[in-house]
Scaffold this active site. Structure first.
Site, PDB file in Angstrom:
ATOM      1  N   LYS A  87      -2.919  15.948  -7.250  1.00 21.44           N
ATOM      2  CA  LYS A  87      -2.117  15.968  -8.483  1.00 21.44           C
ATOM      3  C   LYS A  87      -1.362  17.304  -8.627  1.00 21.44           C
ATOM      4  O   LYS A  87      -0.247  17.344  -9.143  1.00 21.44           O
ATOM      5  CB  LYS A  87      -3.006  15.710  -9.706  1.00 21.44           C
ATOM      6  CG  LYS A  87      -3.652  14.309  -9.711  1.00 21.44           C
ATOM      7  CD  LYS A  87      -2.634  13.176  -9.817  1.00 21.44           C
ATOM      8  CE  LYS A  87      -3.297  11.825  -9.998  1.00 21.44           C
ATOM      9  NZ  LYS A  87      -2.356  10.716 -10.150  1.00 21.44           N
ATOM     10  N   ASP A 120       0.875  -1.175   0.000  1.00 14.61           N
ATOM     11  CA  ASP A 120       0.000   0.000   0.000  1.00 14.61           C
ATOM     12  C   ASP A 120       0.914   1.227   0.000  1.00 14.61           C
ATOM     13  O   ASP A 120       1.625   1.476   0.983  1.00 14.61           O
ATOM     14  CB  ASP A 120      -0.865  -0.047   1.265  1.00 14.61           C
ATOM     15  CG  ASP A 120      -1.789   1.156   1.387  1.00 14.61           C
ATOM     16  OD1 ASP A 120      -1.546   2.170   0.713  1.00 14.61           O
ATOM     17  OD2 ASP A 120      -2.744   1.060   2.184  1.00 14.61           O
ATOM     18  N   VAL A 121       0.886   1.983  -1.087  1.00 12.85           N
ATOM     19  CA  VAL A 121       1.851   3.091  -1.218  1.00 12.85           C
ATOM     20  C   VAL A 121       1.646   4.179  -0.169  1.00 12.85           C
ATOM     21  O   VAL A 121       2.524   5.008   0.043  1.00 12.85           O
ATOM     22  CB  VAL A 121       1.829   3.731  -2.635  1.00 12.85           C
ATOM     23  CG1 VAL A 121       2.275   2.744  -3.694  1.00 12.85           C
ATOM     24  CG2 VAL A 121       0.488   4.356  -2.951  1.00 12.85           C
ATOM     25  N   TYR A 171      -8.719  15.132  -5.729  1.00 14.14           N
ATOM     26  CA  TYR A 171      -7.848  14.660  -6.815  1.00 14.14           C
ATOM     27  C   TYR A 171      -6.978  15.814  -7.326  1.00 14.14           C
ATOM     28  O   TYR A 171      -5.751  15.661  -7.483  1.00 14.14           O
ATOM     29  CB  TYR A 171      -8.729  14.097  -7.940  1.00 14.14           C
ATOM     30  CG  TYR A 171      -8.004  13.353  -9.035  1.00 14.14           C
ATOM     31  CD1 TYR A 171      -7.466  12.090  -8.814  1.00 14.14           C
ATOM     32  CD2 TYR A 171      -7.881  13.899 -10.314  1.00 14.14           C
ATOM     33  CE1 TYR A 171      -6.829  11.385  -9.832  1.00 14.14           C
ATOM     34  CE2 TYR A 171      -7.250  13.203 -11.337  1.00 14.14           C
ATOM     35  CZ  TYR A 171      -6.725  11.950 -11.093  1.00 14.14           C
ATOM     36  OH  TYR A 171      -6.094  11.245 -12.101  1.00 14.14           O
ATOM     37  N   ASN A 198       2.805   5.455 -10.162  1.00 13.96           N
ATOM     38  CA  ASN A 198       1.596   5.378 -10.979  1.00 13.96           C
ATOM     39  C   ASN A 198       0.314   5.199 -10.159  1.00 13.96           C
ATOM     40  O   ASN A 198      -0.737   5.674 -10.555  1.00 13.96           O
ATOM     41  CB  ASN A 198       1.741   4.205 -11.968  1.00 13.96           C
ATOM     42  CG  ASN A 198       0.416   3.844 -12.607  1.00 13.96           C
ATOM     43  OD1 ASN A 198      -0.062   4.536 -13.517  1.00 13.96           O
ATOM     44  ND2 ASN A 198      -0.216   2.779 -12.129  1.00 13.96           N
TER      45      ASN A 198
HETATM   46  N1  LIG Z   1      -7.167   6.764 -16.898  1.00 11.55           N
HETATM   47  C1  LIG Z   1      -7.089   8.070 -17.010  1.00 11.55           C
HETATM   48  O1  LIG Z   1      -7.832   8.689 -17.794  1.00 11.55           O
HETATM   49  C2  LIG Z   1      -6.081   8.849 -16.205  1.00 11.55           C
HETATM   50  C3  LIG Z   1      -5.932  10.198 -16.506  1.00 11.55           C
HETATM   51  C4  LIG Z   1      -5.007  10.935 -15.797  1.00 11.55           C
HETATM   52  C5  LIG Z   1      -4.256  10.352 -14.811  1.00 11.55           C
HETATM   53  N2  LIG Z   1      -4.425   9.036 -14.530  1.00 11.55           N
HETATM   54  C6  LIG Z   1      -3.596   8.468 -13.469  1.00 11.55           C
HETATM   55  O2  LIG Z   1      -2.991   7.293 -13.917  1.00 11.55           O
HETATM   56  C7  LIG Z   1      -2.698   6.463 -12.803  1.00 11.55           C
HETATM   57  C8  LIG Z   1      -3.162   5.039 -13.100  1.00 11.55           C
HETATM   58  O3  LIG Z   1      -4.572   5.006 -13.182  1.00 11.55           O
HETATM   59  P1  LIG Z   1      -5.377   4.087 -14.211  1.00 11.55           P
HETATM   60  O4  LIG Z   1      -6.134   4.987 -15.086  1.00 11.55           O
HETATM   61  O5  LIG Z   1      -4.486   3.083 -14.804  1.00 11.55           O
HETATM   62  O6  LIG Z   1      -6.470   3.418 -13.246  1.00 11.55           O
HETATM   63  P2  LIG Z   1      -6.431   2.068 -12.404  1.00 11.55           P
HETATM   64  O7  LIG Z   1      -7.516   2.213 -11.399  1.00 11.55           O
HETATM   65  O8  LIG Z   1      -6.424   0.890 -13.305  1.00 11.55           O
HETATM   66  O9  LIG Z   1      -5.002   2.134 -11.721  1.00 11.55           O
HETATM   67  C9  LIG Z   1      -4.743   2.621 -10.454  1.00 11.55           C
HETATM   68  C10 LIG Z   1      -3.929   1.566  -9.730  1.00 11.55           C
HETATM   69  O10 LIG Z   1      -3.502   2.083  -8.474  1.00 11.55           O
HETATM   70  C11 LIG Z   1      -3.671   1.045  -7.531  1.00 11.55           C
HETATM   71  N3  LIG Z   1      -3.761   1.601  -6.184  1.00 11.55           N
HETATM   72  C12 LIG Z   1      -4.761   2.349  -5.646  1.00 11.55           C
HETATM   73  N4  LIG Z   1      -4.488   2.608  -4.356  1.00 11.55           N
HETATM   74  C13 LIG Z   1      -3.289   2.039  -4.087  1.00 11.55           C
HETATM   75  C14 LIG Z   1      -2.470   1.968  -2.934  1.00 11.55           C
HETATM   76  N5  LIG Z   1      -2.855   2.531  -1.773  1.00 11.55           N
HETATM   77  N6  LIG Z   1      -1.298   1.288  -2.997  1.00 11.55           N
HETATM   78  C15 LIG Z   1      -0.911   0.684  -4.150  1.00 11.55           C
HETATM   79  N7  LIG Z   1      -1.652   0.726  -5.286  1.00 11.55           N
HETATM   80  C16 LIG Z   1      -2.823   1.394  -5.238  1.00 11.55           C
HETATM   81  C17 LIG Z   1      -4.948   0.343  -7.948  1.00 11.55           C
HETATM   82  O11 LIG Z   1      -5.046  -0.943  -7.364  1.00 11.55           O
HETATM   83  C18 LIG Z   1      -4.762   0.303  -9.454  1.00 11.55           C
HETATM   84  O12 LIG Z   1      -4.018  -0.834  -9.843  1.00 11.55           O
HETATM   85  C19 LIG Z   1      -3.378   7.110 -11.599  1.00 11.55           C
HETATM   86  O13 LIG Z   1      -2.416   7.825 -10.836  1.00 11.55           O
HETATM   87  C20 LIG Z   1      -4.359   8.057 -12.226  1.00 11.55           C
HETATM   88  O14 LIG Z   1      -4.660   9.158 -11.397  1.00 11.55           O
HETATM   89  C21 LIG Z   1      -5.328   8.259 -15.204  1.00 11.55           C
END
Ligand SMILES: NC(=O)c1ccc[n+]([C@@H]2O[C@H](COP(=O)([O-])OP(=O)(O)OC[C@H]3O[C@@H](n4cnc5c(N)ncnc54)[C@H](O)[C@@H]3O)[C@@H](O)[C@H]2O)c1
Length: 256
Positions: free
Chosen positions: A161, A64-65, A157, A91
């Site tokens: 960010k 858990d980060v 959020y 990420n």
């Molecule tokens: N998908 C989009 O449109 C988008 C846009 C901008 C930014 N992002 C960013 O990209 C990153 C990845 O998101 P995604 O879109 O792949 O969604 P996602 O939900 O598939 O990925 C997020 C990951 O973070 C993990 N996670 C959450 N809490 C955690 C914790 N406490 N410890 C360890 N892992 C944890 C989740 O289990 C998941 O695997 C995120 O930081 C998100 O904010 C995504």
């Protein structure tokens, strides 16, 4: 020779979405992977299979980060398995929808802990280990276009960010003299589980698409290709930058 031959990368939250594809891409470029996950073991197993199919090695660590002990363990396990950890991709992330006036203390703490405290202390541990080995490394944060753009009803959020944006800029200056580079990748709308409610809502999705000059959502490959570049020697002089990857969304303005 592959671009990341013999490097070792930690990708947080790499059991799904963008993180999973980043792990796969870095492995294709020659890196060995520390696959971090929380609560979705099958996804992490799938990532490991992708890494191995690319000819690289990987280990899976549940961490858990938002917990300092867990991030120490994550880095320790990487060093034990591979003798170094050279690339950190922060990420893991989450979002919670709520009007600003309704945000609870618990929601605030949760989103800020995962999205900002996580990268803060994981980067600290990553740097401490490399520094004591007299080495440097690459830090890449997956932030969001919302490190800069407003996102009503997602104030937690945006705060997290935006914090990652300034953390990156500060560390680029503080750690640059030791050879570290620190950069952000700021995606727009990418097809992943985090966007499920948007992807399931056709009118909302179409309204969003109308604002994206390239006329499509991004893919996880789009983002992972950029991360691979930033992790490589080709990006040796890139430090303190946010790379927006949004099909032009954040530059798009239309007069009605
Ligand atoms: N998908 C989009 O449109 C988008 C846009 C901008 C930014 N992002 C960013 O990209 C990153 C990845 O998101 P995604 O879109 O792949 O969604 P996602 O939900 O598939 O990925 C997020 C990951 O973070 C993990 N996670 C959450 N809490 C955690 C914790 N406490 N410890 C360890 N892992 C944890 C989740 O289990 C998941 O695997 C995120 O930081 C998100 O904010 C995504």
């Amino acid at each position: 020779m592959k671009r990341l031959e013999n490097r070792v990368a930690v990708v947080t939250g790499s059991s799904s979405g963008i993180g999973q594809t980043i792990a796969q891409k870095l492995a294709e470029e020659g890196a060995h992977l520390v696959i971090d996950y929380i609560g979705h073991r099958e996804g992490a197993d799938e990532t490991l299979r992708m890494v191995q199919a690319a000819g690289a090695k990987g280990i899976i660590v549940q961490a858990d980060v938002s917990k300092l002990d867990a991030v120490k363990e994550l880095i320790d396990q990487g060093w034990s398995a591979f003798g170094s950890v050279d690339i950190l991709v922060n990420n893991a992330g989450m979002e919670k929808r709520a009007a600003f006036v309704d945000v609870t203390e618990e929601e605030y703490d949760q989103v800020l802990a995962v999205n900002l405290k996580g990268p803060f202390f994981l980067t600290q541990v990553f740097v401490q280990r490399l520094r004591s080995a007299k080495k440097s490394g690459r830090i890449i944060n997956i932030s969001s276009v919302h490190e800069d753009m407003a996102f009503p009803n997602f104030s937690t959020y945006c705060a997290s960010k935006g914090g990652v944006r300034m953390l990156m800029r500060d560390l680029a200056v503080e750690l640059g003299p030791e050879g570290f580079t620190v950069n952000n990748v700021a995606p727009g709308a990418i097809v992943t589980p985090i966007n499920k409610s948007l992807l399931d809502d056709k009118p909302k999705l179409n309204a969003l698409l109308a604002n994206i000059p390239l006329g499509r959502l991004g893919t996880t490959d789009d983002v992972a290709n950029l991360v691979a570049f930033l992790a490589s020697d080709e990006a040796a002089y890139v430090n303190g930058a946010t790379y927006t990857i949004d099909g032009g969304l954040s530059r798009s303005y239309h007069e009605q």
